[in-house]
Design a protein around this motif. Structure first.
Motif, PDB file in Angstrom:
ATOM      1  N   LEU A 206       1.068  -1.095   0.167  1.00  0.00           N
ATOM      2  CA  LEU A 206      -0.197  -0.070   0.147  1.00  0.00           C
ATOM      3  C   LEU A 206       0.777   0.965  -0.222  1.00  0.00           C
ATOM      4  CD1 LEU A 206      -2.680   1.287  -0.138  1.00  0.00           C
ATOM      5  CD2 LEU A 206      -2.743   1.352   3.015  1.00  0.00           C
ATOM      6  N   TYR A 207       1.877   1.086   0.339  1.00  0.00           N
ATOM      7  CA  TYR A 207       2.698   2.582   0.562  1.00  0.00           C
ATOM      8  C   TYR A 207       3.555   2.613  -0.663  1.00  0.00           C
ATOM      9  CZ  TYR A 207       6.910   4.801   1.524  1.00  0.00           C
ATOM     10  OH  TYR A 207       8.308   5.588   1.575  1.00  0.00           O
TER      11      TYR A 207
ATOM     12  N   ASN B  83       0.626   4.285  -3.009  1.00  0.00           N
ATOM     13  CA  ASN B  83       0.450   5.687  -2.630  1.00  0.00           C
ATOM     14  C   ASN B  83       1.431   6.192  -3.066  1.00  0.00           C
ATOM     15  OD1 ASN B  83      -2.001   4.806  -1.262  1.00  0.00           O
ATOM     16  ND2 ASN B  83      -1.260   4.423   0.422  1.00  0.00           N
ATOM     17  N   ARG B  84       2.571   6.653  -2.317  1.00  0.00           N
ATOM     18  CA  ARG B  84       3.782   6.621  -3.515  1.00  0.00           C
ATOM     19  C   ARG B  84       3.753   6.835  -4.518  1.00  0.00           C
ATOM     20  NH1 ARG B  84      10.032   4.659  -2.323  1.00  0.00           N
ATOM     21  NH2 ARG B  84       8.974   3.107  -3.432  1.00  0.00           N
TER      22      ARG B  84
ATOM     23  N   GLN C  55       1.317   7.001  -7.152  1.00  0.00           N
ATOM     24  CA  GLN C  55      -0.204   7.481  -7.456  1.00  0.00           C
ATOM     25  C   GLN C  55       0.383   8.872  -6.837  1.00  0.00           C
ATOM     26  OE1 GLN C  55      -1.954   6.260  -8.426  1.00  0.00           O
ATOM     27  NE2 GLN C  55      -4.168   7.140  -8.073  1.00  0.00           N
ATOM     28  N   GLU C  56       0.811   9.400  -5.959  1.00  0.00           N
ATOM     29  CA  GLU C  56       1.589  10.897  -5.424  1.00  0.00           C
ATOM     30  C   GLU C  56       2.470  10.956  -6.767  1.00  0.00           C
ATOM     31  OE1 GLU C  56       0.734  12.773  -3.951  1.00  0.00           O
ATOM     32  OE2 GLU C  56      -0.967  11.550  -2.592  1.00  0.00           O
TER      33      GLU C  56
ATOM     34  N   PRO D 289      -9.044   3.523  -1.394  1.00  0.00           N
ATOM     35  CA  PRO D 289      -7.946   4.351  -2.088  1.00  0.00           C
ATOM     36  C   PRO D 289      -8.129   3.881  -3.656  1.00  0.00           C
ATOM     37  CG  PRO D 289      -7.802   5.444  -0.303  1.00  0.00           C
ATOM     38  CD  PRO D 289      -8.323   3.947   0.331  1.00  0.00           C
TER      39      PRO D 289
ATOM     40  N   GLU E  85      -8.818   4.688  -6.733  1.00  0.00           N
ATOM     41  CA  GLU E  85      -8.674   5.576  -7.470  1.00  0.00           C
ATOM     42  C   GLU E  85      -7.906   5.306  -8.758  1.00  0.00           C
ATOM     43  OE1 GLU E  85      -6.874  10.227  -6.557  1.00  0.00           O
ATOM     44  OE2 GLU E  85      -6.409   8.658  -5.218  1.00  0.00           O
TER      45      GLU E  85
END
Length: 960
Positions: free
Chosen positions: A461-462, A465-466, A468-469, A900, A903
């Motif tokens: 997950l980390y 998310n990184r 995705q940013e 999320p 997304e």
């Protein structure tokens, strides 16, 4: 035969357990087989609907195919004649190449245009006659044209041509029907042809509903019999051929998903064949782009459904394992006795394999048909736990579905054989030792599986998310993120790991409760606390199962609600109101210049003239205010290429300028709550008193170092700047996208952020210019968009563009991917709750029957039945009830962390408003209601079962 007898007796003695195991197997088979069934059925229906929409928009039959090629050869030599014959043979193979039946077909041939005049024309008339026409042939001419006057032509051998013409062409030739005309070739030989128009024709739509012959396409031609044209011009070469044409109407309703590749390949083959063979080719297949867009969609949809099904499948696998383990636990004594009496592990496993295969075959027989029903439920889903009366999906069982079902059965059989294989290792002595050590730490906790699962899911997950940013920062599309589909399995893994992690410490909490009040606890509660604390391993399976079920159900509910809410918010925000339209404005703008009339580059400054400002005339606005069904209307002026200048350093740049009427805008616009620091009406009230007040975006404020009270100057090309005053700073505004649209335009490689200035429409029109604006409409409750459309058409309002939030929402709901999400989530929630009930009831009935001796002893000691029920209730609350509560917390945590992930289903640059997790109270109430009913029914069944237990029978069972 003895082995079969033993297996059948054993299955009969455990019929309820076997029934539960068969149920789990059948549901597994149904789920897996429904994936290819749904993806094929929904994509097939969507493809046909999109092709029908192509017909509605363009007025062309979706299966229409037109092939045209010029003939570059000036003479009909043998090579050209053979090339035309080969082209005819190739065209005849097109339906087979496309894999579709031809509903209709015709071909045409054209000669070059020639000068047309009457046979009795004098020299002066010939000189001034400007009419030109060509010979044309049409296959099946008699069936395709409508004869208005005259007769059909015949193939004459005397050098005279009889032809059909249109009324318009006959007028241009200045002759009547039956009067002889002459066609004079433009070639050097000036060859002439004698023609007599014998009939006047027009289009006959009834002749062919799929492929009507339109006479208006080529009105300046003489239509002669096809055989005569072939003899005189193709084989005879008497006139130069300029165009050959073949037209087909293919049955697009036969266009199944497996025919998409042949259809698109046929289009490629046609272009490749005709390219340069005879001349310049032209291939028109209106459906080709729509059909080609479906290539690969089924694989993507299957992958997405597998990802969405992953939590439910893991839960079902756990259910199968739990059921098989309960069966084996009940039969461990029998297995150990067989082992002690000399039976080999292979013999015992053979019996269980036969038993499992029997159940698997039964599940394989019923599962695919249940999968068809699941597919129907998926197709009817309109939202989470919402169903509508759509037309039923055309579902048929395929070999692919049965292959997947067979693989599923094979995997499930291996899974349920694991407990049996482990049990065959235990002897009668080892079994008795295990029964005396129920409080030992489970394998899951010894191996640290809970820590590994939680750590792995959080690590993945980390990383996601990184990345995705980075996508948002660089304004890249979500397709740039190479996403592992197994990432969608992480929610289930996290829920399993989190449940095991909480259950690692839960027995210690029970022991603390026991120690804290052991002097005051009632006998029933005292017995329950002792039983749970000493036999924690006995309850681990049911607690993990309940946690998984509740967490999966909540995750499905929250994910579906979040996706639906964000898609709806995205559509409404992008449009800004229920309907946004633009009407035609009258202006003094000159007509657009042709390419030849435009000044050539390098012509000097003298040729350059300053662009003149276009003056627009505003159409009447009261028309929109008087529409029935419209609650409020607002003028919204938008200039995307305006410029600003502000700040002490004179920072300038591009910005979008929006002009509004604050009161009308506040009553009409749609804005999601929570996007601004204050309600949107507070910002409108802030700028309302001052005509020069504006709101600016935070990106502009940061770039120009502006704050409320600072001046800002705006204009656009050809206008002087006007000074306004900043009153507020906003992050979002209806219809404005604050996300960067293109990469690499900003600092440090980041995408440049857009800017926005919101001011008063009256000030912009008075100080800058009056230009076309959008009209935003908010519909009254219960009013339909069609009512507005009808009124606009009735009042002849010229609408140049229109966006309707309601219609876009309908298209979004009917999207196959969104339907799959809603259907799978709904189905997953329902199946989770159903399996939870059966698993709960099964476990506790077996537990109760296994502790009959204990309950018999307690009753023999004088414990009242009321306290026995109290002991059962307290045990349920401390195990099942606690597992449900833990499942709710883990389900919420899983939703916060992993919802999320969805997304990525949206384009990163268009994800406005930001992706936000949505919770709905009704989902929790449904969950609590189902779980509460399950516990209540379970307690009633268990209480009834306990009341029927006879003390003497229980004691005798214990002695045996």
């Amino acid at each position: 035969m003895a082995l079969w007898t033993m297996i059948l007796r054993k299955m009969a003695n455990n019929k309820w357990l076997q029934l539960n195991l068969w149920l789990g197997l059948t549901v597994c088979v149904a789920l897996f087989s429904s994936m290819p069934l749904y993806s094929e059925a929904i994509l097939q229906r969507t493809l046909i609907k999109e092709l029908q929409q192509v017909q509605q928009q363009s007025g062309v039959y979706p299966g229409y195919v037109r092939i045209a090629t010029s003939v570059s050869s000036s003479k009909m030599d043998e090579k050209t004649i053979q090339a035309i014959a080969k082209a005819d043979r190739f065209a005849a193979t097109i339906p087979n190449r496309a894999g579709l039946a031809a509903m209709s077909y015709y071909q045409q041939r054209f000669t070059q245009k020639m000068k047309v005049y009457g046979a009795d024309a004098d020299e002066q008339e010939r000189q001034y006659q400007k009419t030109a026409g060509s010979f044309k042939s049409l296959s099946d001419m008699e069936k395709r044209v409508k004869l208005v006057e005259g007769r059909m032509p015949v193939d004459r051998q005397d050098g005279l041509f009889e032809a059909l013409v249109t009324q318009k062409f006959l007028f241009a030739a200045k002759r009547g029907l039956g009067e002889e005309l002459v066609l004079e070739s433009p070639e050097a030989d000036r060859r002439t042809f004698r023609v007599i128009p014998v009939g006047i024709i027009e289009t006959d739509p009834a002749a062919d509903p799929y492929l009507p012959y339109l006479t208006g396409e080529t009105e300046d031609s003489f239509l002669i019999p096809f055989e005569q044209f072939e003899r005189e011009f193709v084989m005879g070469g008497k006139a130069r051929l300029t165009l050959l044409e073949w037209r087909f109407a293919l049955n697009y309703e036969q266009l199944a998903l497996d025919k998409i590749e042949p259809f698109t390949q046929a289009g490629t083959d046609i272009k490749r064949y005709f390219r340069g063979r005879l001349g310049v080719e032209e291939v028109n297949m209106p459906a080709i782009e729509t059909v080609a867009s479906y290539q690969g969609k089924q694989e993507k949809l299957d992958l997405m459904m597998l990802s969405l099904y992953a939590p439910v499948m893991l839960m079902l696998a756990f259910y199968l394992y739990m059921t098989a383990n309960l069966i084996i636990e009940r039969q461990k004594t029998e297995i150990s006795v067989l082992r002690s009496r000399g039976a080999s592990r292979l013999q015992i496993m053979t019996a269980y394999v036969i038993e499992s295969v029997t159940l698997g075959i039964a599940a394989l027989a019923a599962g695919p048909f249940l999968g068809v029903w699941f597919t129907g439920a998926l197709g009817a889903s309109n939202g989470f736990l919402e169903f509508v009366q759509r037309s039923a999906l055309d579902v048929s069982l395929t070999s692919t579905a049965y292959k997947i079902a067979a693989i599923t059965v094979g995997g499930a059989i291996l899974l349920i054989l694991i407990p049996a294989f482990l049990a065959t290792k235990v002897t009668i002595v080892g079994h008795k030792q295990q029964m005396a050590r129920l409080s030992q730490t489970s394998f899951w906790h010894k191996a640290g599986v809970d820590l590994v699962l939680v750590g792995l899911s959080l690590y993945l997950l980390y990383n996601f998310n990184r990345r995705q940013e980075d996508l948002k920062r660089l304004a890249l599309d979500s397709d740039a993120l190479q996403l592992d589909p197994l990432l969608f399995l992480m929610p289930a893994i996290f829920a399993l790991g989190g449940g095991l992690l909480v259950l690692r410490v839960y027995p210690w909490l029970i022991r603390l409760v026991y120690l804290a009040g052991r002097r005051w606890w009632s006998p029933a509660l005292y017995s329950s606390l002792v039983q749970i604390s000493r036999s924690s391993g006995q309850y681990l399976t049911i607690k993990v199962f309940l946690i998984m079920t509740v967490a999966t159900g909540l995750f499905s509910a929250n994910a579906a609600r979040t996706i639906n809410d964000n898609m709806e918010s995205k559509i409404r925000y992008a449009i800004g109101a229920d309907i946004a339209l633009v009407t035609k404005w009258e202006s003094d703008a000159p007509p657009p210049l042709s390419t030849e009339a435009m000044p050539q580059a390098g012509g000097g400054s003298e040729s350059q003239t300053e662009a003149r400002r276009v003056q627009y005339t505003e159409p009447p606005f009261h028309t929109f205010e008087q529409l029935d069904g419209v609650e409020s209307v607002a003028k919204v002026f938008r200039k995307t290429d305006a410029r600003f200048s502000a700040g002490a350093s004179g920072t300038s740049g591009k910005t979008e300028l929006m002009g509004i009427d604050t009161m009308a805008f506040g009553s009409t616009a749609w804005m999601k709550g929570g996007l601004l620091s204050y309600p949107i009406n507070s910002y409108l009230n802030l700028i309302a008193p001052d005509p020069k007040a504006v709101l600016i975006s935070r990106s502009l404020a940061d770039k120009a170092k502006l704050k409320p009270g600072d001046p800002i100057r705006v204009n656009w090309d050809g206008l002087d700047q006007t000074q306004l005053t900043v009153y507020g700073i906003i992050d979002y505004w209806p219809s404005w996208n604050p996300l960067p649209a293109a990469a690499g335009d900003g600092d440090n490689g980041n995408a440049a952020l857009p800017h926005l200035v919101v001011g008063h429409l009256g000030t912009i029109q008075n100080r800058l210019a009056v230009e076309p604006y959008e009209v935003w409409l908010k519909l009254a409750p219960g009013a339909s968009s069609q009512l507005v459309y009808d009124q606009l058409e009735e009042r002849k309002v010229p609408v140049t563009s229109l966006r309707d939030a309601t219609q876009e929402l309908i298209r979004s709901v009917n999207d196959p991917f969104r339907m799959a999400i809603n259907g799978v989530m709904t189905l997953g929630f329902v199946i989770s709750m159903l399996i939870c009930f059966f698993g709960f009831l099964l476990f506790w009935l077996l537990t109760l029957s296994g502790r009959s001796l204990q309950y018999g002893v307690l009753r023999a000691m004088g414990l009242p039945f009321r306290q026995m029920i109290g002991m059962l209730v307290s045990e349920q609350l401390l195990t099942s009830g606690a597992a449900v509560v833990i499942g709710v917390f883990i389900g919420n945590a899983t939703s916060e962390l992993f919802v999320p992930l969805f997304e990525m289903s949206f384009a990163t640059a268009d994800q406005v408003p930001p992706f936000e997790i949505t919770y709905q109270l009704s989902d929790y109430l449904q969950l609590y209601g189902i779980v509460g009913s399950m516990l209540a029914i379970g307690l009633l069944v268990l209480g009834y079962k306990l009341s029927r237990t006879r003390i003497a029978q229980a004691l005798r069972l214990g002695e045996e």
